[in-house]
Design a protein around this motif. Structure first.
Motif, short mmCIF file in Angstrom:
data_model
loop_
_atom_site.label_atom_id
_atom_site.label_comp_id
_atom_site.label_asym_id
_atom_site.label_seq_id
_atom_site.Cartn_x
_atom_site.Cartn_y
_atom_site.Cartn_z
N PHE A 135 0.83 -1.20 0.00
CA PHE A 135 0.00 0.00 0.00
C PHE A 135 0.86 1.25 0.00
CE2 PHE A 135 -4.34 -1.50 1.87
CZ PHE A 135 -4.38 -2.52 0.94
N ILE A 136 1.93 1.25 0.78
CA ILE A 136 2.81 2.42 0.85
C ILE A 136 3.53 2.63 -0.47
CG2 ILE A 136 4.91 3.32 1.95
CD1 ILE A 136 3.84 2.04 4.60
N VAL A 137 4.02 1.54 -1.08
CA VAL A 137 4.71 1.65 -2.37
C VAL A 137 3.77 2.18 -3.45
CG1 VAL A 137 5.74 0.27 -4.24
CG2 VAL A 137 6.50 -0.06 -1.89
N LEU A 138 2.54 1.71 -3.45
CA LEU A 138 1.57 2.16 -4.46
C LEU A 138 1.12 3.60 -4.24
CD1 LEU A 138 -0.84 -0.88 -4.98
CD2 LEU A 138 0.89 -0.03 -6.55
N GLY A 139 1.25 4.07 -3.01
CA GLY A 139 0.76 5.41 -2.70
C GLY A 139 -0.71 5.41 -2.35
N VAL A 140 -1.18 4.33 -1.76
CA VAL A 140 -2.58 4.24 -1.33
C VAL A 140 -2.82 5.33 -0.28
CG1 VAL A 140 -4.23 2.75 -0.10
CG2 VAL A 140 -2.75 1.78 -1.85
N ASP A 141 -4.03 5.84 -0.24
CA ASP A 141 -4.41 6.88 0.72
C ASP A 141 -3.96 6.48 2.13
OD1 ASP A 141 -6.13 8.20 2.73
OD2 ASP A 141 -7.15 9.05 0.99
N PRO A 142 -3.30 7.39 2.86
CA PRO A 142 -2.84 7.08 4.22
C PRO A 142 -3.95 6.60 5.16
CG PRO A 142 -1.84 9.11 3.48
CD PRO A 142 -2.86 8.72 2.44
N PHE A 143 -5.19 7.06 4.96
CA PHE A 143 -6.31 6.60 5.79
C PHE A 143 -6.54 5.11 5.60
CE2 PHE A 143 -7.24 11.11 5.72
CZ PHE A 143 -7.69 11.35 7.02
N VAL A 144 -6.45 4.65 4.37
CA VAL A 144 -6.65 3.24 4.06
C VAL A 144 -5.51 2.40 4.64
CG1 VAL A 144 -6.86 1.55 2.18
CG2 VAL A 144 -7.99 3.77 1.98
N THR A 145 -4.29 2.88 4.46
CA THR A 145 -3.13 2.16 4.99
C THR A 145 -3.19 2.09 6.51
OG1 THR A 145 -1.82 2.91 3.10
CG2 THR A 145 -0.60 2.08 4.99
N ALA A 146 -3.50 3.20 7.16
CA ALA A 146 -3.62 3.22 8.62
C ALA A 146 -4.73 2.29 9.09
CB ALA A 146 -3.85 4.65 9.11
N ASP A 147 -5.82 2.25 8.36
CA ASP A 147 -6.93 1.37 8.70
C ASP A 147 -6.46 -0.09 8.73
OD1 ASP A 147 -9.49 0.36 9.23
OD2 ASP A 147 -10.15 0.55 7.15
N VAL A 148 -5.70 -0.49 7.72
CA VAL A 148 -5.18 -1.86 7.66
C VAL A 148 -4.21 -2.12 8.80
CG1 VAL A 148 -3.75 -3.47 6.30
CG2 VAL A 148 -5.54 -2.16 5.18
N MET A 149 -3.36 -1.14 9.10
CA MET A 149 -2.39 -1.30 10.18
C MET A 149 -3.10 -1.56 11.51
SD MET A 149 0.22 1.78 9.28
CE MET A 149 1.90 1.32 8.92
N LEU A 150 -4.12 -0.78 11.80
CA LEU A 150 -4.83 -0.95 13.06
C LEU A 150 -5.71 -2.20 13.05
CD1 LEU A 150 -5.74 2.76 13.91
CD2 LEU A 150 -3.84 1.38 14.78
N PHE A 151 -6.31 -2.49 11.91
CA PHE A 151 -7.14 -3.69 11.78
C PHE A 151 -6.33 -4.93 12.12
CE2 PHE A 151 -8.67 -7.33 9.33
CZ PHE A 151 -9.97 -7.42 9.80
N ASN A 152 -5.10 -4.99 11.64
CA ASN A 152 -4.24 -6.13 11.91
C ASN A 152 -4.09 -6.37 13.41
OD1 ASN A 152 -2.19 -8.18 11.45
ND2 ASN A 152 -0.71 -6.61 12.02
N ILE A 153 -3.89 -5.31 14.18
CA ILE A 153 -3.73 -5.43 15.62
C ILE A 153 -5.06 -5.78 16.28
CG2 ILE A 153 -2.95 -4.26 17.73
CD1 ILE A 153 -1.38 -2.35 15.72
N GLU A 154 -6.12 -5.14 15.82
CA GLU A 154 -7.45 -5.39 16.40
C GLU A 154 -7.89 -6.84 16.21
OE1 GLU A 154 -9.05 -0.82 15.67
OE2 GLU A 154 -9.32 -2.34 14.12
#
Length: 175
Positions: A85-104
């Motif tokens: 996601f970071i390499v593609l330049g995906v919206d930071p909101f989407v990337t952050a959502d995945v980061m937190l989802f993983n922990i949740e």
């Protein structure tokens, strides 16, 4: 070849030659194709759905999926999505959502199942620290503050042995 040399080389090409070079790169290298496919048709929603589905399958596998029904609990799978996601330049909101989802989802799993591996908790802490840093550096902390605090609180509720490390991160946020 340095970036400067590349720029010089490209400036010497005419439009048709440049187009041909890009077409060759697109056909020859999967990352280039992936990048251009994303740039021209982002579909961030479907990327997000796919990532969340595959991450949740790491902890709660779908029965009869052909890969067995034991949870694998691999942080690496989520990390691959995040890096992609970071390499593609995906919206930071989407990337952050995945980061937190993983922990949740990992916390949901550990809330329902006894997890004895110390590495599991250390890995989730690393993910948490990375997510908080990413969220702050992208200026979207206010939008994710409640989820960050909920993750921290859940480490205390579940009595994670490293909840003090999560506390350390949280205390730095309270400026």
């Amino acid at each position: 070849m340095s970036k400067r040399d590349l720029k010089k080389y490209l400036s010497e090409l005419n439009k048709e030659q440049l187009e041909e070079q890009i077409i060759v790169l697109y056909e020859k290298f999967v990352p280039v194709k992936t990048y251009y496919d994303f740039v021209f048709n982002p579909k961030e929603d479907s990327l997000l759905k796919e990532a969340k589905l595959k991450i949740s399958n790491e902890y709660f596998p779908i029965k009869n999926s052909g890969r067995g029904s034991r949870p694998k609990m691999r942080r690496s799978l989520a990390q691959k999505f995040i890096k992609h996601f970071i390499v593609l330049g995906v919206d930071p909101f989407v990337t952050a959502d995945v980061m937190l989802f993983n922990i949740e989802i990992a916390q949901t799993f550990s809330g329902e199942n006894a997890v004895m591996q110390e590495l599991y908790y250390k890995s989730m802490f690393n993910s948490f620290e990375q997510a908080v840093e990413y969220i702050i550096s992208n200026g979207i902390y206010t939008q994710f503050k409640s989820r960050i605090y909920a993750i921290h609180n859940e480490t205390k509720v579940q009595n994670w042995f490293i909840s003090s490390e999560f506390e350390r991160i949280i205390s730095r946020l309270e400026f």
